[in-house]
Design an enzyme around this catalytic site. Structure first.
Site, PDB file in Angstrom:
ATOM      1  N   ASP A  67       1.397  62.541  41.342  1.00 19.75           N
ATOM      2  CA  ASP A  67       2.249  61.514  40.741  1.00 19.75           C
ATOM      3  C   ASP A  67       1.584  60.140  40.730  1.00 19.75           C
ATOM      4  O   ASP A  67       0.527  59.934  41.345  1.00 19.75           O
ATOM      5  CB  ASP A  67       3.608  61.434  41.476  1.00 19.75           C
ATOM      6  CG  ASP A  67       3.468  61.545  42.998  1.00 19.75           C
ATOM      7  OD1 ASP A  67       2.373  61.250  43.531  1.00 19.75           O
ATOM      8  OD2 ASP A  67       4.441  61.923  43.656  1.00 19.75           O
ATOM      9  N   GLU A 142      13.258  64.406  42.871  1.00 20.65           N
ATOM     10  CA  GLU A 142      14.373  64.049  43.742  1.00 20.65           C
ATOM     11  C   GLU A 142      15.462  65.122  43.640  1.00 20.65           C
ATOM     12  O   GLU A 142      15.457  65.927  42.695  1.00 20.65           O
ATOM     13  CB  GLU A 142      14.949  62.695  43.301  1.00 20.65           C
ATOM     14  CG  GLU A 142      13.933  61.547  43.261  1.00 20.65           C
ATOM     15  CD  GLU A 142      13.537  61.015  44.640  1.00 20.65           C
ATOM     16  OE1 GLU A 142      13.801  61.683  45.655  1.00 20.65           O
ATOM     17  OE2 GLU A 142      12.937  59.936  44.693  1.00 20.65           O
TER      18      GLU A 142
END
Ligand code: PGA
Length: 241
Positions: A67, A142
């Site tokens: 990421d 998430e």
């Protein structure tokens, strides 16, 4: 999933480093999936120490990272590209052109698509290194992000922004978005090594093993993968039954 509990984070990190070193010796053009954060720092130190001492070569190794923050240039001190250069790549003989990190600048959705195209060309990692968030997130997936997602632009949840504020001058400086590989992309790796240290990770580790498999606890997706090794210290394992 295979679980190993170590006395210290350093013991676990050396074990992980040895797995990578063995792979790279056996397969000089190995593909490594890499992570940022405080968790893999000791592992990377061990790899650099081995390189210095034993000259294990990474010349033909290809790496890709999970990421990158949206809005941070590669040169920014808190960008994940900068982290990787400082904490690992500059200490090895790796060819920088073989190291991939999502682009934080430009249009995140387009960068995500481009990154997926690169990942498809490279193929799944031989070993993917992962940390875990206190809420069970994997990369920046998430709770609630579908397991089917590939690389995508994400809004960071307040808990993640707070957890990462320690690296920035003020919490307002923490980027609110990121480009992150999805769970589906991560599960393409042949082998996954997840590291977790300290009491703050105990609940996430417990959830990963004991919760029902659901996107509400992203790390439970790893139970669908045939080759996951979990390396933790005693504190992170303290809530496991
Ligand atoms: P940390 O972050 O290694 O800094 O604890 C892990 C994560 O949030 O995935």
């Amino acid at each position: 999933m295979e679980l190993h509990v170590f006395k210290t984070a350093q013991d676990a990190s050396q074990y992980a480093a040895d797995m990578i070193i063995d792979l790279v010796k056996e397969k000089p053009n190995a593909i490594l999936g890499l992570a940022t954060g405080s968790t893999p720092e000791l592992l990377y130190q061990n790899l650099m120490a081995d390189y210095k001492k034993n000259h294990t070569s990474y010349k033909d190794v290809v790496t890709y990272n999970l990421d990158e923050y949206v809005g941070l240039a590669p040169e920014h001190e808190q960008s994940y590209r900068h982290f990787m250069n400082e904490h690992l790549f500059n200490g090895l003989d790796i060819n920088m052109e073989n190291t991939y990190v999502p682009n934080g600048l430009g249009i995140p959705e387009e960068n995500a698509k481009k990154y997926d195209a690169i990942l498809n060309l490279i193929g799944g990692a031989d070993i993917q290194i992962l940390g875990i968030g206190t809420n069970g997130h994997i990369a920046f997936n998430e709770p609630g992000v579908p397991f089917e997602c590939t690389t995508h632009a994400v809004d960071l949840v307040p808990a993640t922004i707070e957890a990462n504020a320690r690296f920035f001058d003020t919490i307002d400086d923490v980027p609110k978005r990121a480009v992150s590989m999805g769970i589906a992309s991560i599960l393409k790796a042949k082998k996954i090594i997840l590291l977790a240290f300290g009491e703050a990770k105990a609940k996430a580790i417990q959830g990963m093993f004991e919760d029902e498999i659901s996107s509400q606890m992203p790390a439970t997706a790893l139970r669908n993968h045939p080759n996951v090794v979990v390396l933790v210290d005693e504190a992170a394992a303290s809530l496991l039954k």
